[in-house]
Design a protein around this motif. Sequence first.
Motif, PDB file in Angstrom:
ATOM      1  N   SER A 190       0.832  -1.195   0.000  1.00  0.00           N
ATOM      2  CA  SER A 190       0.000   0.000   0.000  1.00  0.00           C
ATOM      3  C   SER A 190       0.866   1.243   0.000  1.00  0.00           C
ATOM      4  O   SER A 190       1.825   1.343   0.756  1.00  0.00           O
ATOM      5  CB  SER A 190      -0.907   0.004   1.234  1.00  0.00           C
ATOM      6  OG  SER A 190      -1.534   1.260   1.388  1.00  0.00           O
ATOM      7  N   PHE A 191       0.497   2.209  -0.819  1.00  0.00           N
ATOM      8  CA  PHE A 191       1.286   3.441  -0.910  1.00  0.00           C
ATOM      9  C   PHE A 191       1.250   4.204   0.407  1.00  0.00           C
ATOM     10  O   PHE A 191       2.178   4.922   0.743  1.00  0.00           O
ATOM     11  CB  PHE A 191       0.736   4.328  -2.032  1.00  0.00           C
ATOM     12  CG  PHE A 191       1.521   5.574  -2.248  1.00  0.00           C
ATOM     13  CD1 PHE A 191       2.754   5.519  -2.882  1.00  0.00           C
ATOM     14  CD2 PHE A 191       1.061   6.796  -1.801  1.00  0.00           C
ATOM     15  CE1 PHE A 191       3.500   6.664  -3.082  1.00  0.00           C
ATOM     16  CE2 PHE A 191       1.804   7.946  -2.001  1.00  0.00           C
ATOM     17  CZ  PHE A 191       3.022   7.881  -2.645  1.00  0.00           C
ATOM     18  N   ALA A 192       0.188   4.032   1.169  1.00  0.00           N
ATOM     19  CA  ALA A 192       0.056   4.775   2.418  1.00  0.00           C
ATOM     20  C   ALA A 192       0.854   4.166   3.558  1.00  0.00           C
ATOM     21  O   ALA A 192       0.953   4.738   4.632  1.00  0.00           O
ATOM     22  CB  ALA A 192      -1.425   4.839   2.819  1.00  0.00           C
ATOM     23  N   GLU A 211      -1.271  -2.881 -11.302  1.00  0.00           N
ATOM     24  CA  GLU A 211      -1.231  -2.406  -9.921  1.00  0.00           C
ATOM     25  C   GLU A 211       0.123  -1.785  -9.581  1.00  0.00           C
ATOM     26  O   GLU A 211       0.212  -0.827  -8.817  1.00  0.00           O
ATOM     27  CB  GLU A 211      -1.560  -3.542  -8.941  1.00  0.00           C
ATOM     28  CG  GLU A 211      -0.658  -4.765  -9.029  1.00  0.00           C
ATOM     29  CD  GLU A 211      -1.188  -5.829  -9.956  1.00  0.00           C
ATOM     30  OE1 GLU A 211      -0.974  -7.019  -9.664  1.00  0.00           O
ATOM     31  OE2 GLU A 211      -1.834  -5.473 -10.959  1.00  0.00           O
ATOM     32  N   GLU A 222       0.105   1.703 -11.077  1.00  0.00           N
ATOM     33  CA  GLU A 222      -0.692   2.642 -10.295  1.00  0.00           C
ATOM     34  C   GLU A 222       0.097   3.155  -9.100  1.00  0.00           C
ATOM     35  O   GLU A 222       0.063   4.348  -8.765  1.00  0.00           O
ATOM     36  CB  GLU A 222      -1.995   1.982  -9.841  1.00  0.00           C
ATOM     37  CG  GLU A 222      -2.991   1.732 -10.968  1.00  0.00           C
ATOM     38  CD  GLU A 222      -3.333   3.002 -11.731  1.00  0.00           C
ATOM     39  OE1 GLU A 222      -3.626   4.030 -11.079  1.00  0.00           O
ATOM     40  OE2 GLU A 222      -3.287   2.977 -12.981  1.00  0.00           O
ATOM     41  N   GLU A 223       0.807   2.257  -8.435  1.00  0.00           N
ATOM     42  CA  GLU A 223       1.631   2.672  -7.293  1.00  0.00           C
ATOM     43  C   GLU A 223       2.765   3.583  -7.753  1.00  0.00           C
ATOM     44  O   GLU A 223       3.118   4.553  -7.076  1.00  0.00           O
ATOM     45  CB  GLU A 223       2.201   1.441  -6.577  1.00  0.00           C
ATOM     46  CG  GLU A 223       1.160   0.491  -6.012  1.00  0.00           C
ATOM     47  CD  GLU A 223       0.305   1.130  -4.929  1.00  0.00           C
ATOM     48  OE1 GLU A 223       0.771   2.107  -4.303  1.00  0.00           O
ATOM     49  OE2 GLU A 223      -0.816   0.669  -4.718  1.00  0.00           O
ATOM     50  N   LYS A 228       2.744   5.653 -10.320  1.00  0.00           N
ATOM     51  CA  LYS A 228       2.199   6.975 -10.634  1.00  0.00           C
ATOM     52  C   LYS A 228       1.951   7.785  -9.369  1.00  0.00           C
ATOM     53  O   LYS A 228       2.189   8.996  -9.324  1.00  0.00           O
ATOM     54  CB  LYS A 228       0.911   6.826 -11.449  1.00  0.00           C
ATOM     55  CG  LYS A 228       1.129   6.267 -12.849  1.00  0.00           C
ATOM     56  CD  LYS A 228      -0.194   5.976 -13.551  1.00  0.00           C
ATOM     57  CE  LYS A 228       0.044   5.318 -14.899  1.00  0.00           C
ATOM     58  NZ  LYS A 228      -1.243   4.944 -15.562  1.00  0.00           N
ATOM     59  N   LYS A 229       1.463   7.114  -8.303  1.00  0.00           N
ATOM     60  CA  LYS A 229       1.252   7.805  -7.025  1.00  0.00           C
ATOM     61  C   LYS A 229       2.586   8.276  -6.443  1.00  0.00           C
ATOM     62  O   LYS A 229       2.693   9.397  -5.931  1.00  0.00           O
ATOM     63  CB  LYS A 229       0.543   6.870  -6.042  1.00  0.00           C
ATOM     64  CG  LYS A 229      -0.886   6.525  -6.414  1.00  0.00           C
ATOM     65  CD  LYS A 229      -1.467   5.525  -5.426  1.00  0.00           C
ATOM     66  CE  LYS A 229      -2.869   5.095  -5.839  1.00  0.00           C
ATOM     67  NZ  LYS A 229      -3.420   4.072  -4.903  1.00  0.00           N
ATOM     68  N   GLU A 230       3.570   7.398  -6.540  1.00  0.00           N
ATOM     69  CA  GLU A 230       4.907   7.746  -6.037  1.00  0.00           C
ATOM     70  C   GLU A 230       5.475   8.934  -6.809  1.00  0.00           C
ATOM     71  O   GLU A 230       6.040   9.874  -6.222  1.00  0.00           O
ATOM     72  CB  GLU A 230       5.833   6.530  -6.169  1.00  0.00           C
ATOM     73  CG  GLU A 230       7.240   6.766  -5.655  1.00  0.00           C
ATOM     74  CD  GLU A 230       8.179   5.631  -5.992  1.00  0.00           C
ATOM     75  OE1 GLU A 230       9.393   5.772  -5.720  1.00  0.00           O
ATOM     76  OE2 GLU A 230       7.718   4.606  -6.547  1.00  0.00           O
ATOM     77  N   LYS A 253       3.857  11.264  -8.443  1.00  0.00           N
ATOM     78  CA  LYS A 253       3.108  12.485  -8.143  1.00  0.00           C
ATOM     79  C   LYS A 253       3.519  13.062  -6.808  1.00  0.00           C
ATOM     80  O   LYS A 253       3.642  14.291  -6.652  1.00  0.00           O
ATOM     81  CB  LYS A 253       1.601  12.179  -8.160  1.00  0.00           C
ATOM     82  CG  LYS A 253       0.735  13.404  -7.911  1.00  0.00           C
ATOM     83  CD  LYS A 253      -0.748  13.054  -7.994  1.00  0.00           C
ATOM     84  CE  LYS A 253      -1.614  14.291  -7.749  1.00  0.00           C
ATOM     85  NZ  LYS A 253      -3.066  13.970  -7.826  1.00  0.00           N
ATOM     86  N   TYR A 254       3.741  12.199  -5.814  1.00  0.00           N
ATOM     87  CA  TYR A 254       4.070  12.690  -4.469  1.00  0.00           C
ATOM     88  C   TYR A 254       5.488  13.243  -4.394  1.00  0.00           C
ATOM     89  O   TYR A 254       5.705  14.352  -3.909  1.00  0.00           O
ATOM     90  CB  TYR A 254       3.893  11.572  -3.434  1.00  0.00           C
ATOM     91  CG  TYR A 254       4.166  12.061  -2.026  1.00  0.00           C
ATOM     92  CD1 TYR A 254       3.186  12.740  -1.313  1.00  0.00           C
ATOM     93  CD2 TYR A 254       5.412  11.861  -1.429  1.00  0.00           C
ATOM     94  CE1 TYR A 254       3.433  13.217  -0.036  1.00  0.00           C
ATOM     95  CE2 TYR A 254       5.672  12.341  -0.147  1.00  0.00           C
ATOM     96  CZ  TYR A 254       4.676  13.011   0.540  1.00  0.00           C
ATOM     97  OH  TYR A 254       4.934  13.495   1.800  1.00  0.00           O
TER      98      TYR A 254
END
Length: 355
Positions: free
Chosen positions: A85-87, A154, A157-158, A160-162, A164-165
């Motif tokens: 999980s990215f969180a 999947e 997706e992780e 891309k979140k990484e 962006k952050y």
Amino acid sequence: MKQWLNRLIGKPSVDWPYPFVEGKQFVLTITAGLEGYHVSVDGRHVTSFPYRTGYNLEDAMELSLKGDLDVESVVASYLPSSPPSFASQSYLEMSEQWKASPLPTEPVELFVGILSAASHFAERMAVRKSWMISTKKTPNVVARFFVALSGKNEINEELKKEAKYFGDIVIVPFMDNYDLVVLKTIAIVEYGVKVVPAKHIMKCDDDTFVRIESVLDQIKKVQSGKSMYVGNINYYHRPLRSGKWSVTYEEWPEEVYPPYANGPGYVISSDIAQYILSEFDNEALRLFKMEDVSMGMWVEKFSTTRQPVEYLHDVRFYQPGCFDGYFTAHYQSPQHMICLWRKLQAGSAQCCNVR
């Protein structure tokens, strides 16, 4: 073995014994890199094996060892059964201090492009928490990761979140494949010419620890305005025609490669980068699956058709692993990255042998 070692140019002396000794315990470490598996014994790199065509690392289900070995213990790390999980704090530290600084508006001295794989989350965090800090403290240096897409949605997706952050990832628009690594290098060149205009462009891998100040010092040794190619230069290397890393005559008909710097860390001047990008845009750039050999080929052509290039060879851009006094250290695990950084902060450019 001696015959193979004699083909290496500018290597330090190799004086340790063959690592496997009957009756003697050893620590064998297997890591997954950009191009394949890397095997180290007691902290020293021994050999590497490429992934088979079409293989996704995430598909690995087990590891088997054959032979007369007594296994005392096994420790596995960075082997999630599913994308984390990215969180999760244990996965990525959601801290402002690891975010990339805004891109400068003026040209910089050095742009560093770091090749990485979509699933190499731990490797990128280790780089952010170690030598990449140097780029933030030096306003004329910028570093970015270059990552191709994974075969698993999947993972993408992780990623891309990484991206962006943290703001330090450039996602190149194709599926990751060893034969396409050369396109990542071209993406680094393009970024260092068009997005972050830089006097010099460095390419390295996400398992390479870089002493930024030492690299800058090497660059300064070349007279201002001259075309330059800096790294651990190989001369008169011959293609392997059999085995895991074989190259066919169709792929490379020549008997020797041009002089080329080892891929884990090298630097070119901006005029060479601009030439490469121009040739690529004009569909005149010859591409070869080994990106470091490709760079050597492009530099050689630039030198013969445009202007002479100064080749600056230094073994401290080290390919087989790490040795004290390194400029770049290859095959470094995330744990080793942090260890090397702590040693460097204490004023010591010494290697780590973390068990």
